[in-house]
Design a protein around this motif. Structure first.
Motif, short mmCIF file in Angstrom:
data_model
loop_
_atom_site.label_atom_id
_atom_site.label_comp_id
_atom_site.label_asym_id
_atom_site.label_seq_id
_atom_site.Cartn_x
_atom_site.Cartn_y
_atom_site.Cartn_z
N ILE A 127 2.01 -4.25 0.22
CA ILE A 127 0.75 -3.66 -0.04
C ILE A 127 0.41 -3.52 -1.65
N GLN A 128 1.46 -3.26 -2.32
CA GLN A 128 1.20 -3.25 -3.96
C GLN A 128 0.85 -4.48 -4.48
N ALA A 129 1.23 -5.64 -3.75
CA ALA A 129 0.94 -7.13 -4.21
C ALA A 129 -0.38 -7.34 -3.62
N GLY A 130 -1.03 -6.45 -2.65
CA GLY A 130 -2.27 -6.72 -2.30
C GLY A 130 -2.23 -7.35 -0.80
N GLU A 131 -1.20 -7.32 -0.47
CA GLU A 131 -1.00 -8.17 0.87
C GLU A 131 -1.21 -6.98 2.11
N GLU A 132 -2.31 -7.19 2.83
CA GLU A 132 -2.54 -6.20 3.90
C GLU A 132 -1.53 -6.18 4.98
N ASN A 150 -3.09 4.39 -1.80
CA ASN A 150 -2.24 5.02 -2.80
C ASN A 150 -0.86 4.47 -2.92
N ALA A 151 -0.74 3.16 -2.43
CA ALA A 151 0.74 2.55 -2.29
C ALA A 151 1.16 2.31 -3.81
N SER A 152 0.21 2.04 -4.57
CA SER A 152 0.64 2.01 -6.09
C SER A 152 1.29 3.11 -6.77
N LYS A 153 1.20 4.23 -6.12
CA LYS A 153 1.66 5.56 -6.63
C LYS A 153 2.94 5.85 -6.03
#
Length: 197
Positions: free
Chosen positions: A18-23, A65-68
């Motif tokens: 998810i952090q890499a933009g993959e749904e 919020n995956a990046s957090k």
């Protein structure tokens, strides 16, 4: 490798996706945890439609919020903390709908209260069915009336059978506090139900 460690690794990989933009990472998390998050929300708000909405919103927040996320906590614990916060805020806003809990469905964890003997016979007499439904209804109402700070750990640990340590992590507190809140929740439930008899 134990199933728990394997699940943690798989969940962490999903978050990294998810952090890499993959749904697809979100899809994987939803496949693994949607049912348990729905059960948690349903027990909290006692309405299937609201629980479904809150479950969906939980995973929207996970994606946003995956990046957090920091791997100090288990991914599933983090997801439950999001769900718990959403449920608490939802009830505080007073948007709860009428209960639609099925009284005929089993209530996992209710036997731990030692307040109701569940008759396991498939053929119950009508008055036995009525007594069981009334008892389940009383337990559900008592749980519903618990203060939020007692309700979240009670549902998370007693009904959903997560560890006290995971609950402490989700609530950003310590194990002793969780133990005390569950003790107080059990006492409040016992007092409420004994007072109703």
């Amino acid at each position: 490798m134990s199933d728990g460690i394997r699940a943690m690794d798989t969940d962490l990989r999903a978050i990294e996706r998810i952090q890499a933009g993959e749904e697809q990472g979100l899809v994987e998390l939803m496949e693994r945890h949607r049912d348990s998050i729905f059960r948690f929300c349903f027990r909290f708000v006692s309405n299937g439609t609201d629980a479904a909405d809150l479950t969906e919103e939980t995973f929207v927040r996970v994606f946003q919020n995956a990046s957090k996320f920091r791997p100090r906590a288990k991914v599933v614990t983090w997801i439950f903390s999001i769900a718990g916060n959403l449920c608490r805020d939802f009830l505080r806003r007073g948007k709860k709908r009428r209960n639609d809990v099925s009284l005929n469905s089993p209530v996992p964890g209710a036997e731990g209260l030692q307040l109701v003997d569940v008759v396991e016979s498939k053929e119950r007499l009508p008055d036995q069915e009525s007594v069981s439904n009334e008892a389940l209804s009383a337990i559900e109402a008592a749980i519903d009336e618990l203060p939020h700070k007692l309700k979240i750990p009670f549902i998370f640990c007693v009904l959903e059978e997560h560890s006290y340590d995971d609950c402490a992590e989700a609530l950003n507190t310590n194990r002793k506090t969780v133990e005390m809140r569950i003790y107080r929740a059990r006492k409040a439930l016992r007092d409420t139900l004994e007072g109703a008899c």
